[in-house]
Write a protein that holds these residues in place. Structure first.
Motif, PDB file in Angstrom:
ATOM      1  N   LEU A 192       0.541  -1.247  -0.007  1.00 34.25           N
ATOM      2  CA  LEU A 192      -0.032  -0.011   0.138  1.00 34.25           C
ATOM      3  C   LEU A 192       0.835   1.275  -0.190  1.00 34.25           C
ATOM      4  O   LEU A 192       1.876   1.232   0.732  1.00 34.25           O
ATOM      5  N   ALA A 193       0.431   2.120  -0.841  1.00 34.73           N
ATOM      6  CA  ALA A 193       1.259   3.340  -1.012  1.00 34.73           C
ATOM      7  C   ALA A 193       0.327   4.483  -1.136  1.00 34.73           C
ATOM      8  O   ALA A 193      -0.810   4.398  -1.837  1.00 34.73           O
ATOM      9  N   ARG A 194       1.019   5.705  -0.943  1.00 37.59           N
ATOM     10  CA  ARG A 194       0.018   6.835  -0.941  1.00 37.59           C
ATOM     11  C   ARG A 194       0.818   7.786  -2.129  1.00 37.59           C
ATOM     12  O   ARG A 194       1.987   7.959  -2.029  1.00 37.59           O
ATOM     13  N   GLU A 195      -0.001   8.634  -2.837  1.00 36.28           N
ATOM     14  CA  GLU A 195       0.532   9.671  -3.657  1.00 36.28           C
ATOM     15  C   GLU A 195       1.056  10.795  -3.141  1.00 36.28           C
ATOM     16  O   GLU A 195       1.193  11.788  -3.694  1.00 36.28           O
ATOM     17  N   ILE A 196       0.591  11.057  -1.917  1.00 39.16           N
ATOM     18  CA  ILE A 196       0.905  12.150  -1.070  1.00 39.16           C
ATOM     19  C   ILE A 196       2.144  12.140  -0.384  1.00 39.16           C
ATOM     20  O   ILE A 196       2.496  11.268   0.427  1.00 39.16           O
ATOM     21  N   THR A 197       3.051  12.983  -0.683  1.00 32.10           N
ATOM     22  CA  THR A 197       4.654  12.831  -0.373  1.00 32.10           C
ATOM     23  C   THR A 197       4.630  13.230   1.186  1.00 32.10           C
ATOM     24  O   THR A 197       5.741  13.047   1.601  1.00 32.10           O
ATOM     25  N   TYR A 198       3.609  13.687   1.932  1.00 30.95           N
ATOM     26  CA  TYR A 198       4.323  14.057   3.230  1.00 30.95           C
ATOM     27  C   TYR A 198       4.175  12.855   4.475  1.00 30.95           C
ATOM     28  O   TYR A 198       4.729  12.949   5.549  1.00 30.95           O
ATOM     29  N   TYR A 199       3.635  11.768   3.759  1.00 33.49           N
ATOM     30  CA  TYR A 199       3.803  10.526   4.677  1.00 33.49           C
ATOM     31  C   TYR A 199       5.245  10.277   4.709  1.00 33.49           C
ATOM     32  O   TYR A 199       6.054   9.952   3.825  1.00 33.49           O
ATOM     33  N   THR A 200       5.768   9.658   5.981  1.00 35.49           N
ATOM     34  CA  THR A 200       7.031   9.416   6.172  1.00 35.49           C
ATOM     35  C   THR A 200       7.203   7.936   6.774  1.00 35.49           C
ATOM     36  O   THR A 200       8.019   7.383   7.061  1.00 35.49           O
ATOM     37  N   GLY A 201       6.072   7.264   7.035  1.00 32.66           N
ATOM     38  CA  GLY A 201       6.290   5.963   7.320  1.00 32.66           C
ATOM     39  C   GLY A 201       4.825   5.167   6.945  1.00 32.66           C
ATOM     40  O   GLY A 201       4.442   5.171   5.810  1.00 32.66           O
ATOM     41  N   MET A 202       4.333   4.282   7.965  1.00 38.03           N
ATOM     42  CA  MET A 202       3.256   3.422   7.589  1.00 38.03           C
ATOM     43  C   MET A 202       2.087   4.408   7.108  1.00 38.03           C
ATOM     44  O   MET A 202       1.795   5.171   7.715  1.00 38.03           O
ATOM     45  N   VAL A 203       1.431   3.720   6.161  1.00 36.86           N
ATOM     46  CA  VAL A 203       0.220   4.184   5.837  1.00 36.86           C
ATOM     47  C   VAL A 203      -0.920   3.295   5.859  1.00 36.86           C
ATOM     48  O   VAL A 203      -0.471   2.026   5.914  1.00 36.86           O
ATOM     49  N   PHE A 204      -2.053   3.478   5.980  1.00 29.30           N
ATOM     50  CA  PHE A 204      -3.041   2.513   6.154  1.00 29.30           C
ATOM     51  C   PHE A 204      -4.554   2.832   5.643  1.00 29.30           C
ATOM     52  O   PHE A 204      -4.886   4.180   5.544  1.00 29.30           O
ATOM     53  N   ASP A 205      -5.257   1.813   5.477  1.00 29.72           N
ATOM     54  CA  ASP A 205      -6.807   2.164   4.808  1.00 29.72           C
ATOM     55  C   ASP A 205      -7.743   1.483   5.982  1.00 29.72           C
ATOM     56  O   ASP A 205      -7.205   0.302   6.317  1.00 29.72           O
ATOM     57  N   LEU A 206      -8.953   1.853   5.919  1.00 30.33           N
ATOM     58  CA  LEU A 206      -9.905   1.367   6.831  1.00 30.33           C
ATOM     59  C   LEU A 206     -10.963   0.683   5.575  1.00 30.33           C
ATOM     60  O   LEU A 206     -11.221   1.543   4.986  1.00 30.33           O
ATOM     61  N   ILE A 207     -11.044  -0.264   5.521  1.00 33.06           N
ATOM     62  CA  ILE A 207     -11.977  -0.937   4.656  1.00 33.06           C
ATOM     63  C   ILE A 207     -13.069  -1.603   5.143  1.00 33.06           C
ATOM     64  O   ILE A 207     -13.223  -2.400   6.223  1.00 33.06           O
ATOM     65  N   ARG A 208     -14.361  -1.229   4.418  1.00 34.07           N
ATOM     66  CA  ARG A 208     -15.804  -1.915   4.913  1.00 34.07           C
ATOM     67  C   ARG A 208     -15.584  -3.181   4.268  1.00 34.07           C
ATOM     68  O   ARG A 208     -15.532  -3.489   3.287  1.00 34.07           O
ATOM     69  N   THR A 209     -15.789  -4.312   5.563  1.00 32.85           N
ATOM     70  CA  THR A 209     -15.748  -5.568   4.962  1.00 32.85           C
ATOM     71  C   THR A 209     -17.141  -5.900   4.101  1.00 32.85           C
ATOM     72  O   THR A 209     -16.976  -6.941   3.243  1.00 32.85           O
ATOM     73  N   SER A 210     -18.366  -5.210   4.258  1.00 28.05           N
ATOM     74  CA  SER A 210     -19.418  -5.771   3.670  1.00 28.05           C
ATOM     75  C   SER A 210     -19.103  -5.734   1.970  1.00 28.05           C
ATOM     76  O   SER A 210     -19.808  -6.488   1.118  1.00 28.05           O
ATOM     77  N   ASP A 211     -18.515  -4.521   1.500  1.00 29.28           N
ATOM     78  CA  ASP A 211     -18.563  -4.239   0.236  1.00 29.28           C
ATOM     79  C   ASP A 211     -16.959  -3.742  -0.168  1.00 29.28           C
ATOM     80  O   ASP A 211     -16.465  -3.821  -1.424  1.00 29.28           O
ATOM     81  N   GLY A 212     -16.062  -3.742   0.602  1.00 28.04           N
ATOM     82  CA  GLY A 212     -14.489  -3.731   0.312  1.00 28.04           C
ATOM     83  C   GLY A 212     -14.308  -2.269  -0.164  1.00 28.04           C
ATOM     84  O   GLY A 212     -13.315  -1.614  -0.486  1.00 28.04           O
ATOM     85  N   ALA A 213     -15.411  -1.221   0.262  1.00 30.43           N
ATOM     86  CA  ALA A 213     -15.078   0.242   0.106  1.00 30.43           C
ATOM     87  C   ALA A 213     -14.242   0.712   1.078  1.00 30.43           C
ATOM     88  O   ALA A 213     -14.197   0.512   2.268  1.00 30.43           O
ATOM     89  N   VAL A 214     -13.157   1.666   0.639  1.00 35.05           N
ATOM     90  CA  VAL A 214     -12.370   2.226   1.580  1.00 35.05           C
ATOM     91  C   VAL A 214     -13.244   3.556   2.020  1.00 35.05           C
ATOM     92  O   VAL A 214     -13.538   4.519   1.394  1.00 35.05           O
ATOM     93  N   ILE A 215     -13.163   3.356   3.508  1.00 31.04           N
ATOM     94  CA  ILE A 215     -14.177   4.382   4.370  1.00 31.04           C
ATOM     95  C   ILE A 215     -13.310   5.319   5.051  1.00 31.04           C
ATOM     96  O   ILE A 215     -13.448   6.426   5.953  1.00 31.04           O
ATOM     97  N   GLY A 216     -11.702   5.092   4.906  1.00 27.91           N
ATOM     98  CA  GLY A 216     -10.878   6.108   5.589  1.00 27.91           C
ATOM     99  C   GLY A 216      -9.329   5.549   5.530  1.00 27.91           C
ATOM    100  O   GLY A 216      -9.219   4.687   4.892  1.00 27.91           O
ATOM    101  N   GLY A 217      -8.386   6.591   5.868  1.00 26.90           N
ATOM    102  CA  GLY A 217      -7.123   5.887   5.813  1.00 26.90           C
ATOM    103  C   GLY A 217      -6.389   7.031   6.507  1.00 26.90           C
ATOM    104  O   GLY A 217      -6.913   7.984   6.841  1.00 26.90           O
ATOM    105  N   GLY A 218      -4.889   6.588   6.675  1.00 24.94           N
ATOM    106  CA  GLY A 218      -4.180   7.669   7.239  1.00 24.94           C
ATOM    107  C   GLY A 218      -2.696   6.893   7.191  1.00 24.94           C
ATOM    108  O   GLY A 218      -2.386   6.264   6.558  1.00 24.94           O
TER     109      GLY A 218
END
Length: 131
Positions: free
Chosen positions: A58-84
């Motif tokens: 998993l990677a982000r196109e936002i350059t200010y991230y300096t370490g781990m990134v993550f997504d919160l995924i709704r299990t019912s449909d696989g939609a990304v409901i958040g991240g950081g």
């Protein structure tokens, strides 16, 4: 390491394996150790291991991230409901003290909130196209 993923145990084991192969080149496995502690904390708090996966690709196109990134995924449909993630230099780039470790996340409200024309108590609708 970007191809390692899946269950927490499998991904962490794969991450340690990759870092062990680079030990002679002074690559520090601290990030994998930190992730392992986060997983242990989640499991001890009652989070089921089957409710999350680790994806080192998993990677982000936002350059200010300096370490781990993550997504919160709704299990019912696989939609990304958040991240950081982690962004240690962002505060300094915005004019604040330059050495501040930071982590954060945001919800994708447009994914979480249903599209609706139902009137709210304030009289507006929840559908942005209708206002």
């Amino acid at each position: 390491i970007s191809s390692a993923g899946g269950s927490a145990e499998r991904a962490i084991d794969a991450g340690h394996s990759v870092f062990r192969s680079y030990e002679a080149k002074s690559v520090e496995p601290a990030a994998i150790d930190d992730l392992s502690k986060i997983v242990e904390g989640a499991l001890s708090a009652g989070v089921s291991e089957s409710s999350f996966e680790i994806d080192f690709g998993l990677a982000r196109e936002i350059t200010y991230y300096t370490g781990m990134v993550f997504d919160l995924i709704r299990t019912s449909d696989g939609a990304v409901i958040g991240g950081g993630g982690r962004y240690d230099n962002l505060v300094g780039e915005l004019g604040g003290p330059s050495i501040i470790s930071a982590r954060g996340f945001a919800y994708n409200l447009d994914t979480i909130l249903p599209q609706s024309n139902t009137k709210t108590d304030a009289g507006s609708t929840l559908d942005p196209e209708a206002n």
